[in-house]
Design a protein around this motif. Structure first.
Motif, PDB file in Angstrom:
ATOM      1  N   PRO A  39       3.194 -11.131  16.337  1.00 27.54           N
ATOM      2  CA  PRO A  39       4.442 -11.012  15.568  1.00 27.54           C
ATOM      3  C   PRO A  39       5.663 -11.302  16.443  1.00 27.54           C
ATOM      4  N   ARG A  86      -1.549  -5.168  14.915  1.00 25.97           N
ATOM      5  CA  ARG A  86      -0.365  -5.986  15.221  1.00 25.97           C
ATOM      6  C   ARG A  86       0.847  -5.146  14.877  1.00 25.97           C
ATOM      7  N   VAL A  89       5.127  -6.543  12.448  1.00 22.84           N
ATOM      8  CA  VAL A  89       4.932  -7.509  11.373  1.00 22.84           C
ATOM      9  C   VAL A  89       5.998  -7.300  10.309  1.00 22.84           C
ATOM     10  N   ARG A 121      -6.806  -5.361   5.193  1.00 25.00           N
ATOM     11  CA  ARG A 121      -5.573  -5.226   5.976  1.00 25.00           C
ATOM     12  C   ARG A 121      -4.836  -3.993   5.472  1.00 25.00           C
ATOM     13  N   THR A 123      -1.281  -1.741   6.234  1.00 27.09           N
ATOM     14  CA  THR A 123       0.023  -1.836   6.887  1.00 27.09           C
ATOM     15  C   THR A 123       0.790  -0.543   6.641  1.00 27.09           C
ATOM     16  N   TYR A 130       6.764  -1.939  11.144  1.00 27.95           N
ATOM     17  CA  TYR A 130       5.518  -2.069  10.387  1.00 27.95           C
ATOM     18  C   TYR A 130       4.361  -2.391  11.336  1.00 27.95           C
ATOM     19  N   GLU A 132       0.298  -3.324  11.363  1.00 31.11           N
ATOM     20  CA  GLU A 132      -0.784  -3.856  10.538  1.00 31.11           C
ATOM     21  C   GLU A 132      -2.101  -3.668  11.283  1.00 31.11           C
TER      22      GLU A 132
END
Length: 160
Positions: A39, A86, A89, A121, A123, A130, A132
């Motif tokens: 990201p 991640r 995001v 996924r 989140t 955010y 994820e």
């Protein structure tokens, strides 16, 4: 900005949550080479992500943490195929759907999306950054890995 999100309790069958989320497909690389899109958050969000990186556990769902490609403080992985985190995001579009399913795990809300290939996924919702988490098909039947991550998220990324 008002966010609407229906929360499904963790003790509800994961199968029911996944079936309800199946309409929201997404693409996840299944190449197995641990290459992940990094990201590109703003500076404030990146600061939260750096703090999260330092608080992440060495194991998730009994799987050992390992480096992903490219190396970045915005991503982390556990196991093979990797459970991928991640940070930083964008807010997912599913959060605009008041009928979207989600789950609350130890005080951290997560939206749920499932791909046709069986990956899932999740989140975070209602956080300053955010995060994820992508669960490969073999782990996607259970949101249990979030229990290993919730404390780190809650301790480093403030709620909205």
């Amino acid at each position: 900005m008002a966010l609407y999100h229906r929360v499904v309790l963790i003790n509800v069958s994961a199968v029911a949550c996944l079936a309800a989320a199946a309409a929201y497909g997404f693409a996840v690389s299944g190449s197995g080479d641990d290459a992940v899109a990094v990201p590109v958050p703003d500076a404030r969000t990146a600061g939260y992500c750096r703090a999260l990186q330092g608080a992440l556990p060495q194991q998730v769902a009994g799987l050992s943490r390992h480096d992903l490609k490219p190396r970045s403080e915005l991503i982390a992985g556990w196991g093979n195929p990797a459970i991928v985190l991640r940070c930083g995001v964008p807010r997912p579009a599913v959060d605009d759907n008041p009928e979207a399913d989600g789950v609350d795990v130890d005080g951290v809300g997560w939206s749920i999306e499932r791909a046709s290939g069986g990956t899932m996924r999740l989140t975070t919702t209602l956080r300053q950054a955010y995060v994820e988490v992508t669960l490969p098909k073999r782990y996607a039947g259970d949101v249990g890995p979030l229990t290993d991550l919730a404390g780190a998220v809650k301790g480093t990324i403030p709620a909205l």
